[in-house]
Design an enzyme around this catalytic site. Structure first.
Site, PDB file in Angstrom:
ATOM      1  N   CYS A 122       0.814  -1.221   0.000  1.00  0.00           N
ATOM      2  CA  CYS A 122       0.000   0.000   0.000  1.00  0.00           C
ATOM      3  C   CYS A 122       0.851   1.276   0.000  1.00  0.00           C
ATOM      4  O   CYS A 122       0.323   2.371  -0.195  1.00  0.00           O
ATOM      5  CB  CYS A 122      -0.954   0.006   1.184  1.00  0.00           C
ATOM      6  SG  CYS A 122      -2.020  -1.446   1.238  1.00  0.00           S
ATOM      7  N   HIS A 255      -2.942   7.139   2.460  1.00  0.00           N
ATOM      8  CA  HIS A 255      -3.450   5.869   1.922  1.00  0.00           C
ATOM      9  C   HIS A 255      -4.851   5.615   2.469  1.00  0.00           C
ATOM     10  O   HIS A 255      -5.100   5.747   3.669  1.00  0.00           O
ATOM     11  CB  HIS A 255      -2.504   4.733   2.310  1.00  0.00           C
ATOM     12  CG  HIS A 255      -3.073   3.384   2.049  1.00  0.00           C
ATOM     13  ND1 HIS A 255      -3.597   3.036   0.821  1.00  0.00           N
ATOM     14  CD2 HIS A 255      -3.223   2.305   2.855  1.00  0.00           C
ATOM     15  CE1 HIS A 255      -4.038   1.793   0.896  1.00  0.00           C
ATOM     16  NE2 HIS A 255      -3.837   1.325   2.118  1.00  0.00           N
ATOM     17  N   ASN A 285     -10.276  -0.046   0.150  1.00  0.00           N
ATOM     18  CA  ASN A 285      -8.810   0.035   0.128  1.00  0.00           C
ATOM     19  C   ASN A 285      -8.312  -0.603  -1.168  1.00  0.00           C
ATOM     20  O   ASN A 285      -8.428  -1.808  -1.350  1.00  0.00           O
ATOM     21  CB  ASN A 285      -8.270  -0.698   1.360  1.00  0.00           C
ATOM     22  CG  ASN A 285      -6.763  -0.674   1.467  1.00  0.00           C
ATOM     23  OD1 ASN A 285      -6.066  -0.302   0.518  1.00  0.00           O
ATOM     24  ND2 ASN A 285      -6.254  -1.087   2.613  1.00  0.00           N
TER      25      ASN A 285
HETATM   26  N1  ACO Z   1     -18.608  -8.285   9.655  1.00  0.00           N
HETATM   27  C1  ACO Z   1     -19.078  -8.560  10.890  1.00  0.00           C
HETATM   28  N2  ACO Z   1     -18.279  -8.871  11.919  1.00  0.00           N
HETATM   29  C2  ACO Z   1     -16.960  -8.911  11.710  1.00  0.00           C
HETATM   30  C3  ACO Z   1     -16.397  -8.645  10.448  1.00  0.00           C
HETATM   31  C4  ACO Z   1     -17.274  -8.317   9.401  1.00  0.00           C
HETATM   32  N3  ACO Z   1     -16.848  -8.039   8.148  1.00  0.00           N
HETATM   33  N4  ACO Z   1     -15.056  -8.755  10.536  1.00  0.00           N
HETATM   34  C5  ACO Z   1     -14.779  -9.087  11.806  1.00  0.00           C
HETATM   35  N5  ACO Z   1     -15.935  -9.179  12.513  1.00  0.00           N
HETATM   36  C6  ACO Z   1     -16.099  -9.513  13.934  1.00  0.00           C
HETATM   37  C7  ACO Z   1     -14.956 -10.322  14.483  1.00  0.00           C
HETATM   38  O1  ACO Z   1     -15.161 -11.706  14.209  1.00  0.00           O
HETATM   39  C8  ACO Z   1     -15.052 -10.048  15.956  1.00  0.00           C
HETATM   40  O2  ACO Z   1     -16.089 -10.820  16.519  1.00  0.00           O
HETATM   41  P1  ACO Z   1     -15.952 -11.434  18.000  1.00  0.00           P
HETATM   42  O3  ACO Z   1     -15.837 -10.247  18.892  1.00  0.00           O
HETATM   43  O4  ACO Z   1     -17.220 -12.190  18.130  1.00  0.00           O
HETATM   44  O5  ACO Z   1     -14.703 -12.268  17.959  1.00  0.00           O
HETATM   45  C9  ACO Z   1     -15.497  -8.587  15.996  1.00  0.00           C
HETATM   46  O6  ACO Z   1     -16.076  -8.312  14.709  1.00  0.00           O
HETATM   47  C10 ACO Z   1     -14.370  -7.621  16.278  1.00  0.00           C
HETATM   48  O7  ACO Z   1     -13.271  -7.989  15.410  1.00  0.00           O
HETATM   49  P2  ACO Z   1     -11.932  -7.178  15.431  1.00  0.00           P
HETATM   50  O8  ACO Z   1     -11.014  -7.725  14.410  1.00  0.00           O
HETATM   51  O9  ACO Z   1     -11.444  -7.041  16.838  1.00  0.00           O
HETATM   52  O10 ACO Z   1     -12.478  -5.778  14.924  1.00  0.00           O
HETATM   53  P3  ACO Z   1     -11.775  -4.369  14.968  1.00  0.00           P
HETATM   54  O11 ACO Z   1     -12.574  -3.441  15.775  1.00  0.00           O
HETATM   55  O12 ACO Z   1     -10.325  -4.485  15.219  1.00  0.00           O
HETATM   56  O13 ACO Z   1     -11.953  -3.938  13.462  1.00  0.00           O
HETATM   57  C11 ACO Z   1     -10.689  -3.725  11.442  1.00  0.00           C
HETATM   58  C12 ACO Z   1     -11.339  -4.673  12.437  1.00  0.00           C
HETATM   59  C13 ACO Z   1     -11.747  -2.868  10.789  1.00  0.00           C
HETATM   60  C14 ACO Z   1      -9.960  -4.514  10.387  1.00  0.00           C
HETATM   61  C15 ACO Z   1      -9.716  -2.850  12.237  1.00  0.00           C
HETATM   62  O14 ACO Z   1      -8.826  -3.623  12.994  1.00  0.00           O
HETATM   63  C16 ACO Z   1      -8.960  -1.936  11.388  1.00  0.00           C
HETATM   64  O15 ACO Z   1      -9.465  -0.968  10.904  1.00  0.00           O
HETATM   65  N6  ACO Z   1      -7.661  -2.180  11.177  1.00  0.00           N
HETATM   66  C17 ACO Z   1      -6.849  -1.426  10.309  1.00  0.00           C
HETATM   67  C18 ACO Z   1      -6.377  -2.298   9.293  1.00  0.00           C
HETATM   68  C19 ACO Z   1      -6.768  -1.889   7.929  1.00  0.00           C
HETATM   69  O16 ACO Z   1      -7.497  -0.996   7.621  1.00  0.00           O
HETATM   70  N7  ACO Z   1      -6.164  -2.622   7.065  1.00  0.00           N
HETATM   71  C20 ACO Z   1      -6.301  -2.423   5.704  1.00  0.00           C
HETATM   72  C21 ACO Z   1      -5.145  -2.996   5.061  1.00  0.00           C
HETATM   73  S1  ACO Z   1      -3.741  -2.367   5.750  1.00  0.00           S
HETATM   74  C22 ACO Z   1      -3.263  -1.062   4.927  1.00  0.00           C
HETATM   75  O17 ACO Z   1      -3.763  -0.815   3.898  1.00  0.00           O
HETATM   76  C23 ACO Z   1      -2.226  -0.230   5.558  1.00  0.00           C
END
Ligand code: ACO
Length: 328
Positions: A122, A255, A285
Site C-alpha cells: 500500500c 493511503h 482500500n
Molecule cells: N462483519 C461482521 N463482523 C466482523 C467482520 C465483518 N466483516 N469482521 C470481523 N468481525 C467480527 C470479528 O469476528 C469479531 O467478533 P468477536 O468479537 O465475536 O470475535 C469482531 O467483529 C471484532 O473484530 P476485530 O477484528 O477485533 O475488529 P476491529 O474493531 O479491530 O476492526 C478492522 C477490524 C476494521 C480490520 C480494524 O482492525 C482496522 O481498521 N484495522 C486497520 C487495518 C486496515 O485498515 N487494514 C487495511 C489494510 S492495511 C493497509 O492498507 C495499511
C-alpha cells in the site's frame, strides 16, 4: 538537462475503476449465501467503507493500469511516445514476469522507455513516485508515467470476513515531467521488515505450484496502531525537512485504508478533516492505487488547485511507509 530542469512536477492525472460496483449490502448478501455473516452497518461503522469496485475474474492489473495511464497522458497533453520512464506500483502483478509496467508500455504503444514494477504494497505509489522523481532530478528521465494499480480481489480470502470486506480494485496514474520549478519538494521512504507478519500474503509459485498461503492475512489492530503512528511521525518530518509545518499543507491524501485511521491521523496532526481527501467510502482500500485514485478524484472535482501543497502518504505491508510533499 539536469542543471536547467532540476525538479519534477505532476502535469496530469488519470484513474480507472472496473465497472462492477459492489455495495456493502450486495457483498453481505453474497457472503450470506456462504453462511458468513456481515452487514453494511458493521463495515461502515468500523471502516467508513460503503462500496468497492471489483474486476471481473480474468481482468488483469495491466488492463486497469493502462487505462489510468492513458487518461493521465490525455490530461497532461503528452503523447505516449514522449514518455521515457514507466513505473507500476502493484502487489498483484499480472505475471511472475514480465513486469506489469512492460505490459502497460506495450498497451500504450511506447517503445524504449525504461519500465519496471515497484513492490511496496500500500506504500507502492509513494515509493514509485519518489523513484521517478529521483530519476528526473538525476537527469536520467524527462517524462515519467507513475501508476498504482491492483486487482486485490484476486488475493482475498472471500471466506474471511475480517479482510475481504476491506479491499477493492482500481488504478490511478500521474505524469511527472522535468521542470525548472518544484514540483515535488520533499519525500521520505521507510520500512521495518521485522513487522512483516502483521500484513502479508505469504505464498509463492515454485516448481509449478503455489506454495504457502495465497491469500492476504492481517492483524487488523496491529496495522491500525502502526499506521497511525508512522504516518503521524512521517508527516511531521517531511514537512519540517522542507521548512514547513502541517498548517502549510492544503490537502492531505493518506493511503485510503480506513476512515478511522484517517480520522485518528488528522486529529493527531491537528489537521481539520475537511483538508483530508477521503475516497475510501467509495473505493474501499485499493492498496497501491488508493493515493493516485484519490488525487485524481480531487483534482477533477476542483478541490485540488494548481499551486496548492499536497501531502501524499502511503503505509502498508512490509511494513512500509512514506510521504511525498507536492506543490501542484
Ligand atoms: N462483519 C461482521 N463482523 C466482523 C467482520 C465483518 N466483516 N469482521 C470481523 N468481525 C467480527 C470479528 O469476528 C469479531 O467478533 P468477536 O468479537 O465475536 O470475535 C469482531 O467483529 C471484532 O473484530 P476485530 O477484528 O477485533 O475488529 P476491529 O474493531 O479491530 O476492526 C478492522 C477490524 C476494521 C480490520 C480494524 O482492525 C482496522 O481498521 N484495522 C486497520 C487495518 C486496515 O485498515 N487494514 C487495511 C489494510 S492495511 C493497509 O492498507 C495499511
Amino acid at each position: 538537462m539536469s542543471a536547467s530542469m532540476p525538479f519534477s512536477r505532476i502535469i496530469g492525472s488519470g484513474s480507472f475503476l472496473p465497472p462492477n460496483l459492489v455495495t456493502n449490502e450486495a457483498l453481505a448478501a453474497d457472503m450470506a449465501t456462504r453462511q458468513i455473516e456481515t452487514s453494511d452497518e458493521w463495515i461502515a461503522e468500523r471502516t467508513g467503507i460503503r462500496q468497492r469496485y471489483i474486476a471481473d475474474r480474468g481482468v488483469k492489473t495491466s488492463a486497469l493500469a493502462t487505462e489510468a495511464a492513458r487518461r493521465a497522458l490525455a490530461d497532461a497533453g503528452v503523447d505516449a511516445s514522449e514518455v521515457d520512464l514507466i513505473i507500476v506500483a502493484t502487489s498483484t502483478a499480472d505475471f511472475v514476469f514480465p513486469s506489469t509496467a512492460c505490459i502497460v508500455q506495450a498497451g500504450l504503444g511506447n517503445k524504449g522507455a525504461a519500465a519496471f514494477d515497484v513492490q511496496a504494497v500500500c506504500s507502492g505509489f509513494v515509493y514509485a513516485l519518489t523513484t521517478a522523481d529521483s530519476f528526473i532530478r538525476a537527469g536520467r528521465a524527462k517524462c515519467a508515467v507513475v501508476i498504482g494499480a491492483e486487482v486485490f480481489s484476486s488475493i482475498l480470502d472471500w471466506n474471511d470476513r475480517g479482510t475481504c470486506v476491506l479491499f477493492g480494485d482500481g488504478a490511478g496514474a500521474v505524469v511527472l515531467q522535468a521542470s525548472d520549478t518544484p514540483g515535488i519538494i520533499g519525500a521520505e521512504l521507510h520500512a521495518d521488515g521485522s513487522q512483516m507478519n502483521i500484513l502479508t500474503a505469504a505464498g509463492n509459485v515454485a516448481y509449478g505450484q503455489v506454495t504457502g498461503d495465497p491469500f492476504l492475512r492481517m492483524d487488523g489492530q496491529a496495522v491500525f496502531k502502526q499506521a497511525v503512528t508512522v504516518l503521524d511521525r512521517s508527516a511531521r518530518s517531511v514537512t519540517a525537512d522542507a521548512g514547513l509545518t502541517m498548517a502549510d499543507v492544503d490537502w492531505m491524501i493518506p493511503h485510503q485504508a480506513n476512515l478511522r485511521i484517517l480520522t485518528f491521523l488528522a486529529r493527531k496532526l491537528d489537521v481539520p478533516l475537511e483538508k483530508v481527501v477521503v475516497t475510501v467510502d467509495q473505493h474501499a482500500n485499493t492498496s497501491a492505487a488508493s493515493i493516485p485514485l484519490a488525487l485524481d478524484v480531487a483534482r477533477r472535482d476542483g478541490r485540488i488547485q494548481s499551486g496548492q501543497l499536497v501531502l501524499l502518504q502511503g503505509v502498508g505491508g512490509g511494513f512500509t511507509w512514506g510521504s511525498v510533499l507536492v506543490r501542484m
